[in-house]
Scaffold this motif. Structure first.
Motif, mmCIF file in Angstrom:
data_model
loop_
_atom_site.group_PDB
_atom_site.id
_atom_site.type_symbol
_atom_site.label_atom_id
_atom_site.label_comp_id
_atom_site.label_asym_id
_atom_site.label_seq_id
_atom_site.Cartn_x
_atom_site.Cartn_y
_atom_site.Cartn_z
ATOM 1 N N ASP A 149 0.834 -1.211 0.000
ATOM 2 C CA ASP A 149 0.000 0.000 0.000
ATOM 3 C C ASP A 149 0.860 1.250 0.000
ATOM 4 O O ASP A 149 2.063 1.204 0.151
ATOM 5 C CB ASP A 149 -0.903 -0.020 1.232
ATOM 6 C CG ASP A 149 -2.243 0.599 0.935
ATOM 7 O OD1 ASP A 149 -2.296 1.508 0.107
ATOM 8 O OD2 ASP A 149 -3.224 0.164 1.513
ATOM 9 N N VAL A 150 0.165 2.433 -0.103
ATOM 10 C CA VAL A 150 0.883 3.702 -0.109
ATOM 11 C C VAL A 150 1.471 3.979 1.264
ATOM 12 O O VAL A 150 0.942 3.547 2.279
ATOM 13 C CB VAL A 150 -0.066 4.855 -0.509
ATOM 14 C CG1 VAL A 150 -0.480 4.725 -1.946
ATOM 15 C CG2 VAL A 150 -1.278 4.893 0.410
ATOM 16 N N LYS A 159 -9.459 4.305 3.500
ATOM 17 C CA LYS A 159 -9.863 3.949 2.143
ATOM 18 C C LYS A 159 -11.352 3.654 2.109
ATOM 19 O O LYS A 159 -11.938 3.186 3.085
ATOM 20 C CB LYS A 159 -9.104 2.709 1.661
ATOM 21 C CG LYS A 159 -7.731 2.991 1.095
ATOM 22 C CD LYS A 159 -7.176 1.718 0.470
ATOM 23 C CE LYS A 159 -5.903 1.978 -0.273
ATOM 24 N NZ LYS A 159 -5.378 0.745 -0.921
ATOM 25 N N LYS A 193 -9.834 11.904 -2.124
ATOM 26 C CA LYS A 193 -9.335 11.872 -3.496
ATOM 27 C C LYS A 193 -9.666 10.524 -4.113
ATOM 28 O O LYS A 193 -9.450 9.485 -3.502
ATOM 29 C CB LYS A 193 -7.818 12.100 -3.506
ATOM 30 C CG LYS A 193 -7.181 11.982 -4.878
ATOM 31 C CD LYS A 193 -5.675 12.142 -4.777
ATOM 32 C CE LYS A 193 -5.019 11.989 -6.141
ATOM 33 N NZ LYS A 193 -3.526 12.099 -6.041
ATOM 34 N N VAL A 195 -8.614 7.740 -6.358
ATOM 35 C CA VAL A 195 -7.375 7.275 -6.977
ATOM 36 C C VAL A 195 -7.660 6.475 -8.246
ATOM 37 O O VAL A 195 -6.772 6.252 -9.062
ATOM 38 C CB VAL A 195 -6.537 6.444 -5.992
ATOM 39 C CG1 VAL A 195 -6.078 7.301 -4.842
ATOM 40 C CG2 VAL A 195 -7.328 5.236 -5.481
ATOM 41 N N ASP A 196 -8.898 6.009 -8.379
ATOM 42 C CA ASP A 196 -9.366 5.427 -9.627
ATOM 43 C C ASP A 196 -10.881 5.609 -9.654
ATOM 44 O O ASP A 196 -11.424 6.380 -8.863
ATOM 45 C CB ASP A 196 -8.948 3.952 -9.785
ATOM 46 C CG ASP A 196 -9.390 3.078 -8.609
ATOM 47 O OD1 ASP A 196 -10.509 3.280 -8.090
ATOM 48 O OD2 ASP A 196 -8.625 2.189 -8.212
ATOM 49 N N THR A 199 -12.172 3.800 -6.076
ATOM 50 C CA THR A 199 -11.439 3.809 -4.807
ATOM 51 C C THR A 199 -11.174 5.236 -4.363
ATOM 52 O O THR A 199 -10.602 6.036 -5.111
ATOM 53 C CB THR A 199 -10.105 3.056 -4.929
ATOM 54 O OG1 THR A 199 -10.345 1.732 -5.398
ATOM 55 C CG2 THR A 199 -9.414 2.983 -3.568
ATOM 56 N N VAL A 201 -9.524 7.752 -1.275
ATOM 57 C CA VAL A 201 -8.534 7.785 -0.203
ATOM 58 C C VAL A 201 -8.680 9.096 0.554
ATOM 59 O O VAL A 201 -8.838 10.161 -0.042
ATOM 60 C CB VAL A 201 -7.098 7.655 -0.769
ATOM 61 C CG1 VAL A 201 -6.070 7.835 0.338
ATOM 62 C CG2 VAL A 201 -6.909 6.290 -1.425
#
Length: 424
Positions: A149-150, A159, A193, A195-196, A199, A201
């Protein structure tokens, strides 16, 4: 002949990955329903994730806040866990290496078809018979990290999964605005935000403890999409686990079992997660909410109304008509919206007014207008423009209930209401 007090014929401790987070537990075995104290050491991290898994998936977990690389957390073991071995794994977001330890869990009150335990009764003994080195090695690399993960560099990461295909319409990530709002008498609202396309975040700053929150995802066309929080754990599911041979002393197990049942009774009120939106006044007061603060943004509201100082009306609609003259109810594309206007408000119809009740964004204005005004304590009007994420709002209209828990407020469609524990 070796003496045994509680011998577990299998590996008690797996070899820790080099330089990975270190993990210690307060006991060598646990009863289902007990509290497991986990001590974690991890360099260069503020947060660690500890999870307990068997071959079927995640059984329990906790987020551990770290100070100077050290922290402790409590995992409340569910009382329905089957007897057998579990793997306790600890990792941080910035390190792909994971620390593992085998933990024996015994459930003397309930039998399960998933039990993998052999009970061996002993009269007395005075020492503990770890398994052989060969058994320890055979039990190691049991789990695989499924998530690299980030890094946790911008606060605690949350998430969420958004259902971006809804009622035949497909939405791109750029068309979706996800948000989290902490329920209470203060305003803690922030946007995430995408991210796709599915998903979201969020980066949470300065929020600690177990708090009720609302998760939402609104499209650019005003459609509220179904959304749910994703577990912060990476689901390190073991491929296989050794058989547990449990050498026990009846008196010790019985004494621990009684203590465990008392513990379960003591934490029962805390475990009863408040189901927001359907509370009556009594249950609403059980949860801990953020206290009222009219300086939620570091400044006083442009206008504030304490409804105790006015004649009581039955609906919010009547209150807005009679008292709050700076708020208008208008329709945009046929949908009702509340808007603030006044000297400190730039009347730009392209920017919506952010409407909140106990910190939760309001999309269904009619539901708010028909809400029982006797449950509202304060109405705060914040002037000027505010930016959250990529959104710009023409002022904020904040309704604060007496309980701070959305008492008897009908849930907004597709939002997720839950109680979440933010790490220290």
């Amino acid at each position: 002949m070796r003496n045994r007090m509680i011998s577990l014929t299998a590996a008690m401790v797996l070899a820790l990955s080099s330089m990975a987070a270190d993990i210690q537990t307060d006991r060598t075995w646990y009863l289902a329903g007990e509290a497991m104290k986990v001590s974690v050491t991890a360099d260069d991290a503020l947060i660690a994730y500890a999870e307990l898994c068997d071959t079927g998936g995640l059984a329990a977990g906790v987020v551990v806040g770290l100070k100077d690389g050290v922290g402790t957390g409590i995992i409340e073991l569910p009382s329905h866990l089957h007897s057998g071995y579990y793997v306790l794994s600890v990792y941080t977001r910035g390190d792909v290496r994971v620390a593992h330890q085998l933990v024996a869990v015994v459930n003397p009150l309930h039998k399960s078809r998933n039990d993998d335990i052999q009970w061996v009764k002993i009269a007395h003994s005075d020492s503990l018979s770890y398994a052989s080195t060969e058994e320890r090695l055979r039990a190691a690399e049991l789990v695989e990290r499924k998530d690299a993960d980030v890094a946790e560099t911008e606060g605690h990461i949350i998430k969420a999964r958004v259902k971006n295909v809804y009622e035949g319409q497909t939405y791109k990530g750029s068309q979706i605005c996800p948000s989290i709002s902490i329920i209470g008498k203060q305003i803690h609202y922030f946007e995430g935000k995408m991210v796709d396309d599915s998903t979201a975040v969020f980066y949470a700053y300065g929020i600690h403890g177990k708090l009720p929150l609302v998760l939402s995802a609104l499209t650019s066309t005003g459609v509220s999409l179904p959304v749910e929080m994703v577990s912060p754990f990476a689901s390190l599911v073991p491929k296989k686990l050794p058989h547990l041979v449990f050498h026990y002393q009846r008196s010790e197990v019985e004494a621990r079992s009684l203590d465990m049942q008392r513990h379960q009774m003591a934490i029962a009120p805390v475990k009863r997660e408040v189901q927001l939106g359907v509370n009556d006044d009594d249950t609403a007061e059980e949860g801990v909410t953020l206290d009222y603060d009219d300086k939620a943004f570091g400044t006083l509201p442009y206008l504030t109304y304490n409804l105790d100082e006015y004649r009581q009306f039955f609906t919010v609609r009547e209150v807005l008509i009679e008292y709050v003259e700076c708020v208008s109810n208008r329709k945009i594309n046929g949908v009702p919206h509340l808007a603030i206007h006044g000297r400190q408000i730039l009347d730009d119809s392209s920017w919506p007014t952010l409407v909140l009740i106990d910190g939760m964004p309001v999309y269904d204005v009619e539901c708010l207008l028909n809400y029982d005004a006797r449950r509202i304590h304060h109405i705060n009007v914040y002037g000027e423009q505010y930016t959250f994420g990529h959104g710009v709002y023409n002022g904020i209209l904040s309704f604060v209930t007496r309980s701070g828990r959305l008492t008897n407020y009908r849930p907004e469609p597709n939002m997720q209401y839950l109680v979440y524990e933010f790490p220290e």
